[in-house]
Design a protein around this motif. Structure first.
Motif, PDB file in Angstrom:
ATOM      1  N   GLY A  13       0.817  -1.211   0.000  1.00 14.52           N
ATOM      2  CA  GLY A  13       0.000   0.000   0.000  1.00 14.52           C
ATOM      3  C   GLY A  13       0.851   1.261   0.000  1.00 14.52           C
ATOM      4  N   GLY A  14       1.922   1.274   0.817  1.00 14.69           N
ATOM      5  CA  GLY A  14       2.782   2.447   0.873  1.00 14.69           C
ATOM      6  C   GLY A  14       3.539   2.677  -0.416  1.00 14.69           C
ATOM      7  N   GLN A  15       3.975   1.585  -1.068  1.00 16.05           N
ATOM      8  CA  GLN A  15       4.687   1.725  -2.340  1.00 16.05           C
ATOM      9  C   GLN A  15       3.761   2.244  -3.430  1.00 16.05           C
ATOM     10  OE1 GLN A  15       6.055  -2.307  -2.475  1.00 16.05           O
ATOM     11  NE2 GLN A  15       8.009  -1.838  -1.512  1.00 16.05           N
ATOM     12  N   LYS A  16       2.490   1.818  -3.409  1.00 14.80           N
ATOM     13  CA  LYS A  16       1.520   2.354  -4.377  1.00 14.80           C
ATOM     14  C   LYS A  16       1.316   3.858  -4.154  1.00 14.80           C
ATOM     15  CE  LYS A  16      -1.011  -1.998  -4.784  1.00 14.80           C
ATOM     16  NZ  LYS A  16      -2.148  -2.782  -4.273  1.00 14.80           N
ATOM     17  N   SER A  17       1.314   4.271  -2.880  1.00  9.97           N
ATOM     18  CA  SER A  17       1.164   5.699  -2.591  1.00  9.97           C
ATOM     19  C   SER A  17       2.328   6.487  -3.171  1.00  9.97           C
ATOM     20  CB  SER A  17       1.092   5.927  -1.079  1.00  9.97           C
ATOM     21  OG  SER A  17      -0.088   5.376  -0.540  1.00  9.97           O
ATOM     22  N   ARG A  18       3.530   5.944  -3.080  1.00 12.49           N
ATOM     23  CA  ARG A  18       4.702   6.643  -3.623  1.00 12.49           C
ATOM     24  C   ARG A  18       4.599   6.757  -5.146  1.00 12.49           C
ATOM     25  NH1 ARG A  18       9.941   4.269  -0.352  1.00 12.49           N
ATOM     26  NH2 ARG A  18       9.056   4.321   1.744  1.00 12.49           N
ATOM     27  N   VAL A  19       4.106   5.692  -5.790  1.00  9.06           N
ATOM     28  CA  VAL A  19       3.915   5.736  -7.241  1.00  9.06           C
ATOM     29  C   VAL A  19       2.898   6.822  -7.593  1.00  9.06           C
ATOM     30  CG1 VAL A  19       3.084   4.448  -9.254  1.00  9.06           C
ATOM     31  CG2 VAL A  19       4.563   3.321  -7.583  1.00  9.06           C
ATOM     32  N   ALA A  20       1.822   6.923  -6.800  1.00  5.15           N
ATOM     33  CA  ALA A  20       0.806   7.955  -7.043  1.00  5.15           C
ATOM     34  C   ALA A  20       1.404   9.355  -6.886  1.00  5.15           C
ATOM     35  CB  ALA A  20      -0.371   7.762  -6.086  1.00  5.15           C
ATOM     36  N   THR A  35       8.579   7.514   5.766  1.00  5.59           N
ATOM     37  CA  THR A  35       8.097   8.235   4.587  1.00  5.59           C
ATOM     38  C   THR A  35       7.221   9.418   4.992  1.00  5.59           C
ATOM     39  OG1 THR A  35       8.131   6.142   3.370  1.00  5.59           O
ATOM     40  CG2 THR A  35       6.963   7.969   2.351  1.00  5.59           C
ATOM     41  N   ILE A  36       6.453   9.282   6.083  1.00  3.77           N
ATOM     42  CA  ILE A  36       5.660  10.412   6.584  1.00  3.77           C
ATOM     43  C   ILE A  36       6.585  11.554   6.997  1.00  3.77           C
ATOM     44  CG2 ILE A  36       4.112  11.171   8.431  1.00  3.77           C
ATOM     45  CD1 ILE A  36       2.859   8.376   8.371  1.00  3.77           C
ATOM     46  N   GLU A  37       7.697  11.197   7.682  1.00  4.67           N
ATOM     47  CA  GLU A  37       8.680  12.222   8.050  1.00  4.67           C
ATOM     48  C   GLU A  37       9.214  12.909   6.793  1.00  4.67           C
ATOM     49  OE1 GLU A  37      10.160  12.841  11.167  1.00  4.67           O
ATOM     50  OE2 GLU A  37       9.022  11.414  12.362  1.00  4.67           O
ATOM     51  N   ALA A  38       9.545  12.092   5.770  1.00  2.00           N
ATOM     52  CA  ALA A  38      10.092  12.647   4.526  1.00  2.00           C
ATOM     53  C   ALA A  38       9.058  13.513   3.815  1.00  2.00           C
ATOM     54  CB  ALA A  38      10.553  11.514   3.606  1.00  2.00           C
ATOM     55  N   LEU A  39       7.777  13.122   3.893  1.00  2.00           N
ATOM     56  CA  LEU A  39       6.719  13.910   3.261  1.00  2.00           C
ATOM     57  C   LEU A  39       6.615  15.289   3.902  1.00  2.00           C
ATOM     58  CD1 LEU A  39       4.289  14.177   1.344  1.00  2.00           C
ATOM     59  CD2 LEU A  39       2.888  13.076   3.091  1.00  2.00           C
ATOM     60  N   GLY A  40       6.661  15.323   5.232  1.00  5.25           N
ATOM     61  CA  GLY A  40       6.608  16.610   5.917  1.00  5.25           C
ATOM     62  C   GLY A  40       7.756  17.519   5.524  1.00  5.25           C
ATOM     63  N   LYS A  41       8.962  16.954   5.414  1.00  5.16           N
ATOM     64  CA  LYS A  41      10.130  17.752   5.022  1.00  5.16           C
ATOM     65  C   LYS A  41      10.002  18.221   3.573  1.00  5.16           C
ATOM     66  CE  LYS A  41      13.158  15.295   8.239  1.00  5.16           C
ATOM     67  NZ  LYS A  41      14.264  14.309   8.370  1.00  5.16           N
ATOM     68  N   ALA A  42       9.487  17.330   2.699  1.00  7.60           N
ATOM     69  CA  ALA A  42       9.338  17.690   1.286  1.00  7.60           C
ATOM     70  C   ALA A  42       8.337  18.822   1.110  1.00  7.60           C
ATOM     71  CB  ALA A  42       8.903  16.467   0.473  1.00  7.60           C
ATOM     72  N   ILE A  43       7.257  18.796   1.901  1.00  5.81           N
ATOM     73  CA  ILE A  43       6.253  19.871   1.815  1.00  5.81           C
ATOM     74  C   ILE A  43       6.871  21.200   2.231  1.00  5.81           C
ATOM     75  CG2 ILE A  43       4.144  20.750   2.893  1.00  5.81           C
ATOM     76  CD1 ILE A  43       3.077  17.898   2.896  1.00  5.81           C
ATOM     77  N   ASN A  44       7.709  21.176   3.269  1.00 14.46           N
ATOM     78  CA  ASN A  44       8.317  22.423   3.736  1.00 14.46           C
ATOM     79  C   ASN A  44       9.323  22.990   2.743  1.00 14.46           C
ATOM     80  OD1 ASN A  44       7.018  22.920   6.177  1.00 14.46           O
ATOM     81  ND2 ASN A  44       8.201  21.350   7.209  1.00 14.46           N
ATOM     82  N   LYS A  45       9.933  22.104   1.925  1.00 10.09           N
ATOM     83  CA  LYS A  45      10.899  22.571   0.921  1.00 10.09           C
ATOM     84  C   LYS A  45      10.220  22.974  -0.385  1.00 10.09           C
ATOM     85  CE  LYS A  45      14.757  19.778   2.623  1.00 10.09           C
ATOM     86  NZ  LYS A  45      15.679  18.659   2.315  1.00 10.09           N
ATOM     87  N   TYR A  46       8.978  22.572  -0.548  1.00  8.94           N
ATOM     88  CA  TYR A  46       8.258  22.819  -1.802  1.00  8.94           C
ATOM     89  C   TYR A  46       7.946  24.299  -1.946  1.00  8.94           C
ATOM     90  CZ  TYR A  46       4.452  22.393  -5.222  1.00  8.94           C
ATOM     91  OH  TYR A  46       3.644  22.507  -6.324  1.00  8.94           O
TER      92      TYR A  46
END
Length: 740
Positions: free
Chosen positions: A617-624, A649-660
């Motif tokens: 499920g998590g890998q499908k989310s990354r593909v999406a 990955t949730i930690e990485a998502l939060g960091k990616a949003i802040n850099k976006y």
């Protein structure tokens, strides 16, 4: 055909029966139509290449020549004009042949055709037949291309384990009454990929276990292997795995929950039958005694309190009094999953297996579930990536990594501390041993050929051989998500003025909403399920028109939304791999660009070539995520993006949003994600120039990302001061008031 069959078996000894039969059928059906070996090669050459492995194209073509000779043994051989055939199987000297021209005219004629051969003229009938056949093949190929692709055959999981003779004998005799569960020395594979090898797991009765690990390592598969019986546990232990939603029918919600207590249902059925028999005039003392016994059993299991217990559970999971009386067919899939969870909590099996239970819940229901499970009386094994849930519910953590399971006492926070300290000690021990080995080896190398030190050298060598072999700690690769850079746009970007929306006049979702967002915004939308969060997102993106009011968006043509739906998995083609999925959505780019895009979201190597249906499920989310960002959006709309993602990955998502550097709207119930964004925002605010709106139930993500909180509910949307802490305080007060 017998000769052909034997010949094929001789040339391809590893061919399986199905392929062999296929080749034979093609040869037999086309025997009359094959004009030359080239047509045989076109028909079966590709199959023969696949099964040959190491044969070259020339070898396959030679085999096709021999097959043609077997199919048409009487086929005439065309000779040259002189009726002679000359095979040049050795070097010849043309100069000497020319010098003796008169004596060897026949030899030279056998090499060069000195007059036109009428047999080489084009036969009009044969040409017409060949053209018709070619046309037929082209039409067949075009039809094959238009056919719907055959669904890919998804691999299945398998498990094996070693059981002791003692336990097997106790199980056979029915003497094994332990409530603890021990599954020792077991393997789990998914297709050809080994997920667990020689693993052990012990579940002590009454303890609550959180199963954690990276996406794709086999957590969900492990739960399924236990629930379906492929991993054996004592037969007297009841197991319930909440995986499938309740079937929708005319059964009302509360009755659906009550029916899972089979003992109570059977006693009530008997009580009804006995009462009817006695009321009909049958004065039988035995029936009266039997009815008394049924009443006693109903009293012992507190059957009269069951409806109240079921109602409390349903209410905690978001079902109000009206919803509890509605048929199950009236609920959506998400609500029917909540019903399945309610049934499991009510029935209280000996072993309850939960896989991401917070995915289907809003924050209010998550807080209620956390409190409820803290008093769970039997054994609980839960897969979750919700940090706050894992800090609150489990008494133990099972860490899945490197094809094994490592147990830790305490909640997730304690697990992180213990694991970090343990790995530091192991690394120090490994480095100390390596230094010791190097020192001893230096002594051995220095005095190896010194006769006076021979005994010392031998003792050192033996000492090295007896040292246990320690391994360096395998450090897990950090997860990094990268959103694309975007062009800055001048405000205003989005504006809602006096916006109201309803599907029916008597059902207002929200009214008089006045909100705005720009590329510097980081907005999280929270609220109960059904409060209108997703509807608000669709209005913002222009997928729905407001019933009244005005929606204003930036008129610049470069404003592009990237929408991550909470049902993103339903939008993926399960029969193709991730690279092909991106090719379908964004055709015409080099393969390396698709691979690079997937790699920026952690889908790299062989993982990108697996069918999407075989991913976790998590890998499908990354593909999406990768597909969403392939179009370089500059405003992200994320609806429950943390569902199925692992903690890293949730930690990485939060960091990616802040850099976006674009705008983001986030819907989430993940408290940790929200916390992360808020914490990081204070550090990055002076450097950051993008906007975010987030709808989420992930508290951590909300705390990471947001400095502004919109609460959706009660027919309105409003901003609250105090951030998530204030919102959580309000929710807990509402729950306390509801329980009084």
């Amino acid at each position: 055909m017998t000769r052909c069959s034997d010949f094929i078996k001789t040339e391809f000894p590893l061919i399986d029966d199905d392929l062999k039969q296929y080749v034979e059928d093609v040869l037999e059906n086309g025997a009359e139509d094959f004009e030359d070996s080239e047509e045989i090669y076109e028909a079966v050459g590709e199959v023969l290449h696949e099964i040959s492995g190491d044969k070259s194209e020339d070898e396959i073509r030679c085999i096709c020549d021999k097959l043609l000779n077997m199919l048409k043994p009487n086929k005439e051989v065309v000779t040259n004009a002189n009726g002679l055939t000359k095979v040049l199987n050795a070097p010849i000297h043309l100069g000497s042949m020319a010098a003796n021209l008169e004596s060897n005219v026949d030899d030279i004629k056998s090499i060069w055709v000195t007059q036109r051969d009428d047999s080489l003229k084009v036969d009009a009938k044969k040409l017409e037949k060949a053209q018709a056949k070619l046309q037929e093949k082209q039409e067949k190929r075009s039809k094959d291309h238009t056919k719907a692709p055959t669904p890919a055959k998804l691999e299945s999981a398998t498990a094996s384990q070693v059981t002791s003779k003692k336990e097997s004998k106790m199980e056979a005799k029915g003497n094994n009454r332990t409530q603890d569960i021990r599954i020792e020395n077991f393997d789990i594979a998914y297709g050809d990929r080994v997920l667990l090898r020689g693993a052990d797991i012990t579940l002590a009765f009454g303890r609550r276990y959180g199963l954690v690990g990276r996406n794709g390592l086999g957590k969900t598969t492990l739960l399924r292997m236990i629930s379906c019986g492929q991993l054996r546990i004592p037969s007297h232990i009841s197991v319930l795995h909440v995986e499938q939603e309740v079937i929708g029918d005319d059964t009302i919600a509360i009755d659906s929950v009550l029916q899972c207590d089979t003992e109570r249902e059977e006693l009530l059925r008997k009580e009804k039958e006995l009462s009817a028999a006695i009321n009909s005039g049958t004065a039988d003392a035995e029936l009266s005694n039997e009815l008394t016994e049924v009443y006693t059993q109903l009293q012992n299991i507190e059957a009269d309190k069951a409806p109240a217990k079921a109602s409390i559970i349903l209410n905690g999971l978001g079902f109000n009094k009206v919803m509890q009386s509605q048929p199950t067919r009236t609920f959506s899939g998400g609500w029917r999953m909540r019903l399945a969870l309610a049934r499991a909590l009510f029935s209280r099996p000996d072993l309850l297996l939960l896989d991401e239970p917070t995915n289907m819940l809003d924050i209010k229901a998550i807080i209620w579930l956390e409190n409820y499970l803290q008093n769970w009386p039997t054994t609980l094994l839960v897969v979750s990536h919700d940090r706050n849930f894992l800090d609150t519910v489990p008494t133990d953590i099972l860490y899945l990594h490197s094809q094994r399971i490592e147990p830790y006492r305490g909640n997730y926070e304690q697990f992180i501390k213990t694991k970090t300290e343990k790995h530091k000690n192991q690394q120090r021990e490994y480095e100390a041993q390596q230094q010791h080995r190097a020192h001893v080896q230096e002594f051995i190398d220095r005095f190896r050929y010194n006769a006076n030190r021979a005994s010392s050298v031998q003792s050192k060598i033996k000492m090295l051989e007896k040292l246990p072999e320690l391994k360096a700690i395998e450090k897990e690769v950090d997860v990094v998500l990268r959103f694309p850079d975007t062009e800055p746009l001048s405000p205003p970007i989005l504006q809602l003025n006096e916006v109201s929306f309803w599907y029916r006049a008597d059902t207002v979702i929200f009214s008089n909403v006045n909100l705005g967002a720009n590329l510097e915004s980081r907005i999280c939308i929270v609220g109960d399920n059904g409060a209108g969060k997703t509807t608000l997102l669709k209005i913002i993106m222009g997928l729905l028109n407001p019933t009244s009011g005005i929606r204003i968006r930036h008129t610049h043509r470069n404003l592009k939304f990237g929408y991550f739906s909470q049902h993103h998995v339903d939008q993926l083609d399960m029969n193709v791999n991730s690279v092909e999925l991106l090719q379908q959505s964004y055709p015409g780019k080099p393969i390396e660009e698709y691979r690079r895009q997937l790699g920026s979201f952690g889908v790299s190597g062989d993982l990108a070539l697996q069918t999407v249906g075989s991913l976790s499920g998590g890998q499908k989310s990354r593909v999406a995520f990768a597909r969403m960002c392939m179009g370089t959006p500059n405003f992200l709309v994320l609806d429950e993006p943390t569902n199925h993602l692992d903690i890293e990955t949730i930690e990485a998502l939060g960091k990616a949003i802040n850099k976006y550097n674009g705008g983001v709207i986030l819907v989430s119930h993940d408290e940790r994600l929200i916390r992360m964004v808020i914490e990081a925002l204070g550090k990055a605010i002076n450097k950051y120039n993008g906007g975010v709106i987030l709808v989420s139930h992930d508290e951590r993500l909300i705390r990471m990302v947001c400095k502004e909180l919109w609460v959706c509910g009660g027919g309105s949307v409003k901003s609250i001061e105090g951030g998530f802490d204030e919102y959580r305080r309000i929710v807990e007060q509402e729950l306390e008031a509801a329980n009084k």
